[in-house]
Scaffold this motif. Sequence first.
Motif, PDB file in Angstrom:
ATOM      1  N   GLU A  62       0.833  -1.215   0.000  1.00 35.59           N
ATOM      2  CA  GLU A  62       0.000   0.000   0.000  1.00 35.59           C
ATOM      3  C   GLU A  62       0.865   1.261   0.000  1.00 35.59           C
ATOM      4  O   GLU A  62       0.574   2.220  -0.712  1.00 35.59           O
ATOM      5  N   HIS A  63       1.921   1.261   0.816  1.00 32.05           N
ATOM      6  CA  HIS A  63       2.840   2.405   0.827  1.00 32.05           C
ATOM      7  C   HIS A  63       3.452   2.602  -0.561  1.00 32.05           C
ATOM      8  O   HIS A  63       3.526   3.733  -1.062  1.00 32.05           O
ATOM      9  N   VAL A  64       3.885   1.527  -1.175  1.00 30.62           N
ATOM     10  CA  VAL A  64       4.513   1.590  -2.492  1.00 30.62           C
ATOM     11  C   VAL A  64       3.517   2.107  -3.531  1.00 30.62           C
ATOM     12  O   VAL A  64       3.868   2.953  -4.368  1.00 30.62           O
ATOM     13  N   LYS A  65       2.279   1.643  -3.476  1.00 33.08           N
ATOM     14  CA  LYS A  65       1.265   2.113  -4.428  1.00 33.08           C
ATOM     15  C   LYS A  65       1.090   3.634  -4.334  1.00 33.08           C
ATOM     16  O   LYS A  65       0.966   4.312  -5.351  1.00 33.08           O
ATOM     17  N   ARG A  66       1.085   4.168  -3.102  1.00 36.83           N
ATOM     18  CA  ARG A  66       0.949   5.614  -2.924  1.00 36.83           C
ATOM     19  C   ARG A  66       2.135   6.354  -3.541  1.00 36.83           C
ATOM     20  O   ARG A  66       1.975   7.399  -4.169  1.00 36.83           O
ATOM     21  N   LEU A  67       3.335   5.801  -3.342  1.00 35.64           N
ATOM     22  CA  LEU A  67       4.544   6.444  -3.876  1.00 35.64           C
ATOM     23  C   LEU A  67       4.581   6.374  -5.404  1.00 35.64           C
ATOM     24  O   LEU A  67       5.038   7.315  -6.066  1.00 35.64           O
ATOM     25  N   ILE A  68       4.088   5.276  -5.961  1.00 32.83           N
ATOM     26  CA  ILE A  68       3.991   5.154  -7.424  1.00 32.83           C
ATOM     27  C   ILE A  68       2.971   6.162  -7.953  1.00 32.83           C
ATOM     28  O   ILE A  68       3.222   6.850  -8.947  1.00 32.83           O
ATOM     29  N   HIS A  69       1.827   6.272  -7.269  1.00 30.62           N
ATOM     30  CA  HIS A  69       0.776   7.217  -7.687  1.00 30.62           C
ATOM     31  C   HIS A  69       1.306   8.655  -7.699  1.00 30.62           C
ATOM     32  O   HIS A  69       0.912   9.458  -8.560  1.00 30.62           O
ATOM     33  N   LYS A  70       2.202   8.980  -6.783  1.00 32.19           N
ATOM     34  CA  LYS A  70       2.787  10.328  -6.725  1.00 32.19           C
ATOM     35  C   LYS A  70       3.951  10.490  -7.712  1.00 32.19           C
ATOM     36  O   LYS A  70       4.572  11.546  -7.773  1.00 32.19           O
ATOM     37  N   SER A  71       4.280   9.422  -8.441  1.00 28.70           N
ATOM     38  CA  SER A  71       5.377   9.408  -9.420  1.00 28.70           C
ATOM     39  C   SER A  71       6.746   9.565  -8.768  1.00 28.70           C
ATOM     40  O   SER A  71       7.679  10.091  -9.374  1.00 28.70           O
ATOM     41  N   TRP A  72       6.875   9.103  -7.531  1.00 26.23           N
ATOM     42  CA  TRP A  72       8.156   9.172  -6.836  1.00 26.23           C
ATOM     43  C   TRP A  72       8.961   7.899  -7.009  1.00 26.23           C
ATOM     44  O   TRP A  72      10.173   7.915  -6.828  1.00 26.23           O
ATOM     45  N   ILE A  73       8.287   6.808  -7.352  1.00 26.34           N
ATOM     46  CA  ILE A  73       8.980   5.558  -7.680  1.00 26.34           C
ATOM     47  C   ILE A  73       8.262   4.907  -8.861  1.00 26.34           C
ATOM     48  O   ILE A  73       7.125   5.261  -9.180  1.00 26.34           O
ATOM     49  N   HIS A  74       8.958   3.982  -9.509  1.00 29.06           N
ATOM     50  CA  HIS A  74       8.321   3.208 -10.567  1.00 29.06           C
ATOM     51  C   HIS A  74       8.779   1.759 -10.467  1.00 29.06           C
ATOM     52  O   HIS A  74       9.775   1.444  -9.817  1.00 29.06           O
ATOM     53  N   LYS A  75       8.001   0.899 -11.116  1.00 30.35           N
ATOM     54  CA  LYS A  75       8.291  -0.535 -11.101  1.00 30.35           C
ATOM     55  C   LYS A  75       8.894  -0.936 -12.447  1.00 30.35           C
ATOM     56  O   LYS A  75       8.535  -0.378 -13.475  1.00 30.35           O
ATOM     57  N   GLU A  76       9.788  -1.925 -12.395  1.00 27.95           N
ATOM     58  CA  GLU A  76      10.304  -2.532 -13.626  1.00 27.95           C
ATOM     59  C   GLU A  76      10.602  -3.994 -13.351  1.00 27.95           C
ATOM     60  O   GLU A  76      10.827  -4.388 -12.204  1.00 27.95           O
ATOM     61  N   ARG A  77      10.595  -4.776 -14.378  1.00 22.67           N
ATOM     62  CA  ARG A  77      10.912  -6.207 -14.251  1.00 22.67           C
ATOM     63  C   ARG A  77      12.412  -6.388 -14.106  1.00 22.67           C
ATOM     64  O   ARG A  77      13.206  -5.715 -14.757  1.00 22.67           O
ATOM     65  N   SER A  78      12.795  -7.328 -13.256  1.00 18.61           N
ATOM     66  CA  SER A  78      14.201  -7.653 -13.069  1.00 18.61           C
ATOM     67  C   SER A  78      14.747  -8.295 -14.343  1.00 18.61           C
ATOM     68  O   SER A  78      14.076  -9.127 -14.960  1.00 18.61           O
ATOM     69  N   THR A  79      15.958  -7.921 -14.714  1.00 19.66           N
ATOM     70  CA  THR A  79      16.601  -8.579 -15.861  1.00 19.66           C
ATOM     71  C   THR A  79      17.174  -9.927 -15.446  1.00 19.66           C
ATOM     72  O   THR A  79      17.423 -10.783 -16.283  1.00 19.66           O
ATOM     73  N   ARG A  80      17.378 -10.114 -14.144  1.00 22.01           N
ATOM     74  CA  ARG A  80      17.888 -11.382 -13.613  1.00 22.01           C
ATOM     75  C   ARG A  80      16.797 -12.439 -13.515  1.00 22.01           C
ATOM     76  O   ARG A  80      17.027 -13.616 -13.759  1.00 22.01           O
ATOM     77  N   ASP A  81      15.600 -12.011 -13.080  1.00 19.99           N
ATOM     78  CA  ASP A  81      14.486 -12.933 -12.853  1.00 19.99           C
ATOM     79  C   ASP A  81      13.208 -12.207 -13.240  1.00 19.99           C
ATOM     80  O   ASP A  81      12.745 -11.321 -12.527  1.00 19.99           O
ATOM     81  N   GLU A  82      12.639 -12.572 -14.376  1.00 16.27           N
ATOM     82  CA  GLU A  82      11.448 -11.901 -14.914  1.00 16.27           C
ATOM     83  C   GLU A  82      10.268 -11.902 -13.943  1.00 16.27           C
ATOM     84  O   GLU A  82       9.375 -11.075 -14.043  1.00 16.27           O
ATOM     85  N   ARG A  83      10.247 -12.834 -12.992  1.00 15.62           N
ATOM     86  CA  ARG A  83       9.134 -12.897 -12.036  1.00 15.62           C
ATOM     87  C   ARG A  83       9.222 -11.787 -10.997  1.00 15.62           C
ATOM     88  O   ARG A  83       8.229 -11.438 -10.370  1.00 15.62           O
ATOM     89  N   MET A  84      10.409 -11.227 -10.819  1.00 11.61           N
ATOM     90  CA  MET A  84      10.619 -10.230  -9.769  1.00 11.61           C
ATOM     91  C   MET A  84      10.420  -8.805 -10.295  1.00 11.61           C
ATOM     92  O   MET A  84      10.884  -8.466 -11.373  1.00 11.61           O
ATOM     93  N   VAL A  85       9.714  -8.005  -9.499  1.00 14.01           N
ATOM     94  CA  VAL A  85       9.512  -6.596  -9.821  1.00 14.01           C
ATOM     95  C   VAL A  85      10.478  -5.787  -8.957  1.00 14.01           C
ATOM     96  O   VAL A  85      10.535  -5.946  -7.741  1.00 14.01           O
ATOM     97  N   ILE A  86      11.240  -4.933  -9.614  1.00 15.07           N
ATOM     98  CA  ILE A  86      12.207  -4.077  -8.930  1.00 15.07           C
ATOM     99  C   ILE A  86      11.621  -2.673  -8.860  1.00 15.07           C
ATOM    100  O   ILE A  86      11.020  -2.184  -9.822  1.00 15.07           O
TER     101      ILE A  86
END
Length: 140
Positions: A62-86
Amino acid sequence: MNPTELNKYWTDIYFYLRYQNQNEDKISHQGVRILQLLDKCEYIGIKEIAKNIDVSHNTASEHVKRLIHKSWIHKERSTRDERMVILRLTEQGRQVLKRNANLDEGKLEQILARMTPSEKQIIDSALHLLSERAKNATNS
């Protein structure tokens, strides 16, 4: 020096040298801690955030979702493991973190301008040593 003295120095330094107008960002203490984690750790996801700030996975999410909504962080897929979100800081997130966790560089420049070279060296050496030991303390 004892830990109580060191904490007094630390809180005095932060109190007097912090950036003003921190409240304009409307960020919680947990939000600042998450931004700090993303700044210090290269590969970090929700699981690691939850562990580091000592909250449940759902609360961290929930904290992360708020920070993403404010455009302070973003998600990307790991190049090491496609299942992991960085999670990564955005430039806007870096600026929010700076205002809410760093010392005001203008105030620091004023203080440093009034110090002798040997005083600057003492401060630099002491803070460098404390920083390195702090990094080792959190890894053990």
